[in-house]
Design a protein around this motif. Structure first.
Motif, mmCIF file in Angstrom:
data_model
loop_
_atom_site.group_PDB
_atom_site.id
_atom_site.type_symbol
_atom_site.label_atom_id
_atom_site.label_comp_id
_atom_site.label_asym_id
_atom_site.label_seq_id
_atom_site.Cartn_x
_atom_site.Cartn_y
_atom_site.Cartn_z
ATOM 1 N N ILE A 101 10.976 29.208 23.075
ATOM 2 C CA ILE A 101 10.791 30.385 23.798
ATOM 3 C C ILE A 101 11.410 30.799 25.063
ATOM 4 O O ILE A 101 11.917 31.840 25.290
ATOM 5 C CB ILE A 101 9.104 30.475 24.219
ATOM 6 C CG1 ILE A 101 8.274 30.391 22.734
ATOM 7 C CG2 ILE A 101 8.952 31.872 24.936
ATOM 8 C CD1 ILE A 101 8.490 31.389 21.900
ATOM 9 N N PHE A 102 11.689 29.571 25.893
ATOM 10 C CA PHE A 102 12.500 29.811 27.009
ATOM 11 C C PHE A 102 13.969 30.214 26.573
ATOM 12 O O PHE A 102 14.503 31.489 27.241
ATOM 13 C CB PHE A 102 12.789 28.460 27.650
ATOM 14 C CG PHE A 102 13.674 28.547 28.724
ATOM 15 C CD1 PHE A 102 13.385 28.788 30.116
ATOM 16 C CD2 PHE A 102 14.762 28.315 28.594
ATOM 17 C CE1 PHE A 102 14.215 28.715 31.187
ATOM 18 C CE2 PHE A 102 15.843 28.172 29.840
ATOM 19 C CZ PHE A 102 15.388 28.498 30.858
ATOM 20 N N ALA A 140 11.714 22.604 30.981
ATOM 21 C CA ALA A 140 12.370 23.771 31.364
ATOM 22 C C ALA A 140 13.405 23.211 32.102
ATOM 23 O O ALA A 140 14.585 23.850 32.067
ATOM 24 C CB ALA A 140 11.380 24.550 32.240
ATOM 25 N N ALA A 141 13.336 22.217 33.164
ATOM 26 C CA ALA A 141 14.482 22.083 34.083
ATOM 27 C C ALA A 141 15.742 21.389 33.219
ATOM 28 O O ALA A 141 16.928 21.798 33.464
ATOM 29 C CB ALA A 141 13.972 20.897 34.980
ATOM 30 N N VAL A 168 8.852 29.433 34.295
ATOM 31 C CA VAL A 168 7.413 29.292 34.453
ATOM 32 C C VAL A 168 6.904 29.424 33.022
ATOM 33 O O VAL A 168 5.985 28.645 32.821
ATOM 34 C CB VAL A 168 7.155 30.268 35.341
ATOM 35 C CG1 VAL A 168 5.344 30.402 35.526
ATOM 36 C CG2 VAL A 168 7.311 30.052 36.759
ATOM 37 N N ILE A 169 7.291 30.177 32.376
ATOM 38 C CA ILE A 169 6.696 30.268 31.224
ATOM 39 C C ILE A 169 6.914 29.142 30.036
ATOM 40 O O ILE A 169 6.133 28.907 29.345
ATOM 41 C CB ILE A 169 7.076 31.779 30.281
ATOM 42 C CG1 ILE A 169 6.764 32.987 31.016
ATOM 43 C CG2 ILE A 169 6.828 31.841 28.957
ATOM 44 C CD1 ILE A 169 7.532 34.276 30.500
ATOM 45 N N VAL A 229 4.447 24.605 27.165
ATOM 46 C CA VAL A 229 4.586 23.240 26.700
ATOM 47 C C VAL A 229 3.139 22.495 27.117
ATOM 48 O O VAL A 229 2.727 21.906 26.412
ATOM 49 C CB VAL A 229 5.667 22.308 27.563
ATOM 50 C CG1 VAL A 229 5.683 21.037 27.131
ATOM 51 C CG2 VAL A 229 7.072 23.220 26.791
ATOM 52 N N VAL A 230 2.742 22.687 28.510
ATOM 53 C CA VAL A 230 1.626 22.143 28.762
ATOM 54 C C VAL A 230 0.287 22.755 28.031
ATOM 55 O O VAL A 230 -0.208 21.658 27.558
ATOM 56 C CB VAL A 230 1.202 22.292 30.433
ATOM 57 C CG1 VAL A 230 -0.316 21.926 30.934
ATOM 58 C CG2 VAL A 230 2.527 21.841 31.239
ATOM 59 N N ALA A 231 0.289 23.942 27.736
ATOM 60 C CA ALA A 231 -0.933 24.360 26.928
ATOM 61 C C ALA A 231 -0.901 23.910 25.644
ATOM 62 O O ALA A 231 -1.985 23.565 25.030
ATOM 63 C CB ALA A 231 -0.820 25.772 26.861
#
Length: 201
Positions: free
Chosen positions: A161-162, A103-104, A178-179, A184-186
């Motif tokens: 998705i982001f 994300a970052a 956040v999404i 990614v973690v999930a």
């Protein structure tokens, strides 16, 4: 401090933890652990900044970032006799770091004028190349290249998705971040548990 900064600093700390745990598994000393934690936390972001032409590199003169790397190494040293499942600890810290840095990395690339495709690539590089270097330093087969691991793929899916949310929906950037992290973690955890993998070449 912006929400992007919070995501970045969390990623630095989590990847420092993951790197230090890898160093402990390779039976390195404290200094070796600090080096591996540093490259795990900074490797992907440094390559991203070089490719984007960001000067100076984002971690230069950032005392908080270095303190977080040192703290991650210290935490690993302090809990070394209290972990029952060492491999699981590495996996979960690494998965969280992947989400945060994907994300970052994408958001930093967008802010520096990269298009959607290049921003996605920068997000994947930010999330995966620090771990790649850490694995090489510790003598492990790199997870990024290992068969049966949805590693960079998980980052790419969350990153897509982001970008779609950012471009086509009226959601806020913070919510998009956040999404992306959660996705990614999930995906990383789910694919590992279900043993999902890409087909062979």
């Amino acid at each position: 401090m912006t929400f992007l900064s919070v995501i970045t600093y969390l990623g630095i700390f989590v990847f420092a933890l993951a790197g230090a745990f890898k160093a402990r598994g390779a039976r390195l000393d404290v200094f070796g652990g600090l080096v591996v934690a540093f490259v795990s936390a900074y490797g992907g972001g440094t390559l991203r900044d070089l490719l984007l032409g960001v000067r100076p590199l984002t971690w230069l003169n950032d005392n908080l970032a270095f303190t977080l790397v040192f703290a991650g190494t210290t935490v690993t040293f302090l809990v070394k006799d209290r972990l029952n499942n060492f491999r699981r600890t590495i996996f979960f810290t690494d998965a969280i770091g992947l989400g945060l840095f994907t994300a970052a990395g994408i958001e930093v690339a967008i802010q520096n004028g990269a298009n959607e495709l290049y921003s996605l690539i920068m997000g994947v590089i930010t999330a995966t190349f620090g771990g790649l270097i850490a694995d090489i330093f510790c003598g492990y087969p790199p997870v990024l290249l290992r068969r049966g691991e949805l590693y960079a793929t998980a980052c790419a899916i969350g990153g897509i998705i982001f970008i779609l949310l950012n471009k086509y929906l009226s959601t806020t950037t913070n919510l998009d971040l956040v999404i992306c992290v959660v996705l990614v973690v999930a995906i990383r955890i789910y694919s590992k548990r279900r043993r999902l993998m890409l087909p062979e070449i």
